[in-house]
Design an enzyme around this catalytic site. Sequence first.
Site, mmCIF file in Angstrom:
data_model
loop_
_atom_site.group_PDB
_atom_site.id
_atom_site.type_symbol
_atom_site.label_atom_id
_atom_site.label_comp_id
_atom_site.label_asym_id
_atom_site.label_seq_id
_atom_site.Cartn_x
_atom_site.Cartn_y
_atom_site.Cartn_z
ATOM 1 N N ARG A 38 80.072 61.951 -48.637
ATOM 2 C CA ARG A 38 80.164 60.494 -48.489
ATOM 3 C C ARG A 38 80.450 59.977 -47.085
ATOM 4 N NH1 ARG A 38 81.845 61.979 -53.380
ATOM 5 N NH2 ARG A 38 80.901 60.918 -55.166
ATOM 6 N N ILE A 106 83.054 74.639 -52.414
ATOM 7 C CA ILE A 106 82.355 75.805 -52.941
ATOM 8 C C ILE A 106 81.883 76.663 -51.772
ATOM 9 C CG2 ILE A 106 81.631 74.761 -55.126
ATOM 10 C CD1 ILE A 106 79.099 73.790 -53.727
ATOM 11 N N HIS A 122 85.516 73.610 -58.778
ATOM 12 C CA HIS A 122 84.070 73.362 -58.886
ATOM 13 C C HIS A 122 83.251 74.650 -58.733
ATOM 14 C CE1 HIS A 122 84.406 68.743 -58.037
ATOM 15 N NE2 HIS A 122 84.736 69.076 -59.261
ATOM 16 N N CYS A 130 74.202 85.375 -65.752
ATOM 17 C CA CYS A 130 73.116 85.277 -66.730
ATOM 18 C C CYS A 130 73.576 84.443 -67.929
ATOM 19 C CB CYS A 130 72.715 86.679 -67.191
ATOM 20 S SG CYS A 130 71.503 86.638 -68.538
ATOM 21 N N SER A 195 89.418 64.629 -49.034
ATOM 22 C CA SER A 195 88.667 64.285 -50.248
ATOM 23 C C SER A 195 88.610 62.766 -50.392
ATOM 24 C CB SER A 195 89.314 64.886 -51.498
ATOM 25 O OG SER A 195 88.619 64.442 -52.653
ATOM 26 N N SER A 196 87.433 62.261 -50.789
ATOM 27 C CA SER A 196 87.301 60.814 -51.035
ATOM 28 C C SER A 196 87.959 60.438 -52.367
ATOM 29 C CB SER A 196 85.822 60.423 -51.075
ATOM 30 O OG SER A 196 85.216 60.994 -52.224
ATOM 31 N N ASN A 216 93.081 61.999 -44.605
ATOM 32 C CA ASN A 216 91.644 61.719 -44.762
ATOM 33 C C ASN A 216 91.201 60.690 -43.722
ATOM 34 O OD1 ASN A 216 89.566 62.573 -46.754
ATOM 35 N ND2 ASN A 216 89.226 60.384 -46.930
HETATM 36 P P1 NAD Z 1 83.393 63.531 -50.356
HETATM 37 O O1 NAD Z 1 82.188 63.761 -49.511
HETATM 38 O O2 NAD Z 1 83.265 62.583 -51.480
HETATM 39 O O3 NAD Z 1 84.572 62.998 -49.419
HETATM 40 C C1 NAD Z 1 84.928 63.603 -48.220
HETATM 41 C C2 NAD Z 1 86.028 62.768 -47.589
HETATM 42 O O4 NAD Z 1 86.503 63.468 -46.451
HETATM 43 C C3 NAD Z 1 85.562 61.388 -47.117
HETATM 44 O O5 NAD Z 1 86.486 60.408 -47.589
HETATM 45 C C4 NAD Z 1 85.594 61.476 -45.585
HETATM 46 O O6 NAD Z 1 86.026 60.272 -44.982
HETATM 47 C C5 NAD Z 1 86.618 62.558 -45.361
HETATM 48 N N1 NAD Z 1 86.410 63.386 -44.158
HETATM 49 C C6 NAD Z 1 85.241 63.803 -43.621
HETATM 50 N N2 NAD Z 1 85.462 64.595 -42.563
HETATM 51 C C7 NAD Z 1 86.812 64.679 -42.432
HETATM 52 C C8 NAD Z 1 87.675 65.359 -41.536
HETATM 53 N N3 NAD Z 1 87.198 66.108 -40.533
HETATM 54 N N4 NAD Z 1 89.006 65.233 -41.708
HETATM 55 C C9 NAD Z 1 89.518 64.456 -42.718
HETATM 56 N N5 NAD Z 1 88.754 63.779 -43.597
HETATM 57 C C10 NAD Z 1 87.415 63.906 -43.464
HETATM 58 O O7 NAD Z 1 83.920 64.954 -50.843
HETATM 59 P P2 NAD Z 1 84.866 65.356 -52.072
HETATM 60 O O8 NAD Z 1 85.933 64.357 -52.261
HETATM 61 O O9 NAD Z 1 85.205 66.781 -51.895
HETATM 62 O O10 NAD Z 1 83.971 65.226 -53.388
HETATM 63 C C11 NAD Z 1 82.613 65.447 -53.466
HETATM 64 C C12 NAD Z 1 82.107 66.781 -54.003
HETATM 65 O O11 NAD Z 1 81.520 67.378 -52.895
HETATM 66 C C13 NAD Z 1 83.011 67.842 -54.503
HETATM 67 O O12 NAD Z 1 82.715 68.036 -55.823
HETATM 68 C C14 NAD Z 1 82.602 69.124 -53.743
HETATM 69 O O13 NAD Z 1 82.382 70.156 -54.650
HETATM 70 C C15 NAD Z 1 81.305 68.756 -53.122
HETATM 71 N N6 NAD Z 1 80.967 69.261 -51.779
HETATM 72 C C16 NAD Z 1 81.537 70.384 -51.298
HETATM 73 C C17 NAD Z 1 81.222 70.811 -50.029
HETATM 74 C C18 NAD Z 1 81.859 72.084 -49.526
HETATM 75 O O14 NAD Z 1 82.090 72.999 -50.310
HETATM 76 N N7 NAD Z 1 82.167 72.160 -48.225
HETATM 77 C C19 NAD Z 1 80.339 70.086 -49.223
HETATM 78 C C20 NAD Z 1 79.756 68.932 -49.757
HETATM 79 C C21 NAD Z 1 80.100 68.514 -51.057
#
Ligand code: NAD
Length: 249
Positions: A38, A106, A122, A130, A195-196, A216
């Site tokens: 996001r 993940i 997750h 399988c 996390s958002s 965040n």
């Molecule tokens: P999200 O993308 O919804 O939110 C990420 C949040 O982190 C945002 O609010 C953003 O402003 C903030 N952010 C970005 N960079 C930052 C930094 N350097 N320091 C501090 N804050 C920062 O992600 P989410 O809340 O984890 O939920 C979305 C889903 O995304 C999860 O289910 C996850 O499994 C999946 N996901 C995982 C990965 C991964 O494993 N790295 C990557 C993309 C998505």
Amino acid sequence: MTYDEQIRRAAEAILDSGSVAVLTGAGISTESGIPDFRSPGTGLWEKMDPMEALSARVLFNNPRKFYHTGFKILTSMGNAEPNRAHFVLADMEKEGLIDAVITQNIDNLHQKAGSKNILEVHGDTRTGYCLKCGVKVEIGEMAEKVEQGEIPPVCDACGGVLRPSVILFGDMLPPCFDKAWGYAADCDLLLVVGSSLNVGPVNNLAAVCKRLIIINIGDTPFDSRAELIIRGKAGQVMDDLYKAIERIR
Ligand code: NAD
């Protein structure tokens, strides 16, 4: 309150707490080069709808689409390395400052950094399994089959369909989610990093905890519940927080 004051207060809250759990999201890994969902401008949402590309519905109803879109996102994370925020969390666990890392990620970066008690709510991108006989396979083995045009990839042992061990949108959460819920509800302090808090049901962990601190860049729907919100990049904030803890104790 100044940034330094926020860091000092967060350090004191951690040291005052008998038990601390941490919930991490995609934002902790953006500094390792993995886009989140996001973030404006760089999040995956800008290019596609991850709730479609990474959904159980598409995996089962349109496997070709899943393996050409979502699966590529999953297998693109393999070479990333942990950043300062992952390493600080691993050090904090070794020193008994935190009890568990609950992660929505993940990307395997908490493991690579040395954290031990990790709850991957997750799932993970290390393996697949399988659907018929349950045997586990390396994700690389699945990727090879896909590259050779085997879509969906099938099990060598029984011919059943293989799928990745990631929890896709529409999947049930794994059993470790109950454990994560227990940590969040019972701990004295939940620290949310990157996390958002938009994805349920994991975001409810921020509703059941007693005390909440959020680190965040952007806003979250749970900001009003948090006693402290530190707006900054996870790598820098976690480094400053760890240094403050070392100064105080
Ligand atoms: P999200 O993308 O919804 O939110 C990420 C949040 O982190 C945002 O609010 C953003 O402003 C903030 N952010 C970005 N960079 C930052 C930094 N350097 N320091 C501090 N804050 C920062 O992600 P989410 O809340 O984890 O939920 C979305 C889903 O995304 C999860 O289910 C996850 O499994 C999946 N996901 C995982 C990965 C991964 O494993 N790295 C990557 C993309 C998505």
